[in-house]
Design a protein around this motif. Structure first.
Motif, PDB file in Angstrom:
ATOM      1  N   HIS A 180       0.805  -1.215   0.000  1.00 26.29           N
ATOM      2  CA  HIS A 180       0.000   0.000   0.000  1.00 26.29           C
ATOM      3  C   HIS A 180       0.845   1.276   0.000  1.00 26.29           C
ATOM      4  CE1 HIS A 180      -3.162  -2.775   1.956  1.00 26.29           C
ATOM      5  NE2 HIS A 180      -3.435  -2.635   0.672  1.00 26.29           N
ATOM      6  N   LYS A 181       2.159   1.094  -0.110  1.00 31.30           N
ATOM      7  CA  LYS A 181       3.100   2.209  -0.194  1.00 31.30           C
ATOM      8  C   LYS A 181       2.922   3.205   0.954  1.00 31.30           C
ATOM      9  CE  LYS A 181       3.600   1.807  -5.194  1.00 31.30           C
ATOM     10  NZ  LYS A 181       3.512   2.484  -6.518  1.00 31.30           N
ATOM     11  N   ASN A 182       2.774   2.642   2.156  1.00 31.07           N
ATOM     12  CA  ASN A 182       2.616   3.473   3.357  1.00 31.07           C
ATOM     13  C   ASN A 182       3.996   3.926   3.813  1.00 31.07           C
ATOM     14  OD1 ASN A 182       2.038   4.667   5.783  1.00 31.07           O
ATOM     15  ND2 ASN A 182       0.923   2.931   6.640  1.00 31.07           N
ATOM     16  N   MET A 183       4.437   5.055   3.315  1.00 28.64           N
ATOM     17  CA  MET A 183       5.797   5.535   3.551  1.00 28.64           C
ATOM     18  C   MET A 183       6.014   5.991   4.992  1.00 28.64           C
ATOM     19  SD  MET A 183       6.922   4.921   0.576  1.00 28.64           S
ATOM     20  CE  MET A 183       8.551   5.671   0.593  1.00 28.64           C
ATOM     21  N   SER A 184       4.942   6.285   5.722  1.00 27.15           N
ATOM     22  CA  SER A 184       5.087   6.764   7.098  1.00 27.15           C
ATOM     23  C   SER A 184       5.020   5.637   8.122  1.00 27.15           C
ATOM     24  CB  SER A 184       3.985   7.794   7.408  1.00 27.15           C
ATOM     25  OG  SER A 184       2.699   7.197   7.302  1.00 27.15           O
ATOM     26  N   ALA A 185       4.868   4.409   7.663  1.00 28.19           N
ATOM     27  CA  ALA A 185       4.752   3.274   8.586  1.00 28.19           C
ATOM     28  C   ALA A 185       6.042   3.091   9.384  1.00 28.19           C
ATOM     29  CB  ALA A 185       4.421   2.006   7.829  1.00 28.19           C
ATOM     30  N   ASN A 186       5.885   2.676  10.635  1.00 29.85           N
ATOM     31  CA  ASN A 186       7.023   2.396  11.512  1.00 29.85           C
ATOM     32  C   ASN A 186       7.125   0.881  11.673  1.00 29.85           C
ATOM     33  OD1 ASN A 186       8.627   1.853  13.815  1.00 29.85           O
ATOM     34  ND2 ASN A 186       8.218   3.885  14.641  1.00 29.85           N
ATOM     35  N   PRO A 187       8.139   0.239  11.096  1.00 34.92           N
ATOM     36  CA  PRO A 187       8.221  -1.230  11.144  1.00 34.92           C
ATOM     37  C   PRO A 187       8.302  -1.770  12.561  1.00 34.92           C
ATOM     38  CG  PRO A 187      10.254  -0.280  10.254  1.00 34.92           C
ATOM     39  CD  PRO A 187       9.244   0.805  10.300  1.00 34.92           C
ATOM     40  N   HIS A 188       8.966  -1.027  13.461  1.00 31.02           N
ATOM     41  CA  HIS A 188       9.048  -1.482  14.851  1.00 31.02           C
ATOM     42  C   HIS A 188       7.655  -1.535  15.475  1.00 31.02           C
ATOM     43  CE1 HIS A 188      10.403  -1.930  18.981  1.00 31.02           C
ATOM     44  NE2 HIS A 188       9.701  -0.857  19.308  1.00 31.02           N
ATOM     45  N   GLN A 189       6.857  -0.505  15.247  1.00 33.84           N
ATOM     46  CA  GLN A 189       5.511  -0.477  15.807  1.00 33.84           C
ATOM     47  C   GLN A 189       4.628  -1.546  15.176  1.00 33.84           C
ATOM     48  OE1 GLN A 189       4.892   1.126  18.431  1.00 33.84           O
ATOM     49  NE2 GLN A 189       6.729   2.388  18.453  1.00 33.84           N
ATOM     50  N   GLU A 190       4.811  -1.793  13.877  1.00 38.75           N
ATOM     51  CA  GLU A 190       4.045  -2.852  13.217  1.00 38.75           C
ATOM     52  C   GLU A 190       4.328  -4.206  13.864  1.00 38.75           C
ATOM     53  OE1 GLU A 190       1.785  -2.629  10.760  1.00 38.75           O
ATOM     54  OE2 GLU A 190       1.974  -0.442  10.659  1.00 38.75           O
TER      55      GLU A 190
END
Length: 226
Positions: free
Chosen positions: A113-123
């Protein structure tokens, strides 16, 4: 001065001792929140300040490490007051193996979904929180603390699971959490115990939940094992 997370070391250590021994690949998930219902200055209902996973033997020290100087926790630049703090744990262990798999799926969808603001740690932390390992307990949250309600609650619970069932009551700021080992429910009650408990007055939520940690702060109150 520092924030006080641990209010009674002995109560906290007794709670940690009570928690199930972790199996391979299991951890506990812990979350420190600031809550608006405990302090009006907090604008959102639940602001997550810290969250982490822990082995049982490390849990006390990891909670202790949260006691940083007052003002280190902030909301929009303003210090969060002591009375807003509450710390929670998942008494059912989390499966790191299941979390790895679900994290891969979650991260792949984020990329798709090209979520550029996503935080992988939080995911990943979100997936750990959701990845229950064993069902050691079913938790019922009763949102009420009237006079003699605690004794009435104990009587009602044992009438629905049997006197030999393994039940742990936790008194919290606003009521009680009742943790029941489903395997230990007596045979005559096996089919209907869950439904009968959810039909009791003041049940707010039931299932696999976070609970306030006994011996620690919950909006100026200290939860205890009963």
């Amino acid at each position: 001065m520092n924030y006080q997370i641990i209010k009674d070391e002995a109560v906290l250590r007794a709670f940690i001792d009570w928690l199930p021994v972790l199996e391979e690949g299991e951890v506990y998930y812990v979350s420190l929140l600031a809550r608006s219902k405990y302090a009006d200055v907090i604008k959102s209902d639940k602001q997550q300040l810290k969250r982490f996973t822990s082995r049982k033997e490390d849990l006390y020290n990891k909670i202790w490490q949260l006691e940083c100087p007052i003002g280190a926790y902030t909301q929009k630049g303003e210090p969060i007051p002591q009375e807003a703090l509450a710390i929670y744990i998942t008494p059912n262990p989390r499966s790191m193996y299941d979390a790895m798999f679900s994290s891969l799926v979650s991260l792949a969808k984020t990329i798709q979904h090209k979520n550029m603001s996503a935080n992988p740690h939080q995911e990943v932390m979100n997936e750990i929180q959701k990845s229950k390992g064993r069902s050691c307990f079913v938790d019922f949250d009763f949102d009420y603390k009237g006079e003699n309600f605690g004794e009435e609650l104990k009587r009602n619970i044992y009438e629905r699971v049997g006197n030999t069932a393994k039940v742990q009551f936790v008194e919290t700021r606003g009521g009680y959490h009742v943790l029941i080992d489903p395997v230990s429910v007596e045979a005559p009650f096996k089919k209907h115990w869950y439904q009968r408990i959810t039909e009791l007055p003041y049940v707010d939520q039931a299932g696999d939940q976070l609970i306030p940690i006994p011996g620690c702060t919950q909006g100026g109150f200290m939860p205890v094992l009963l």
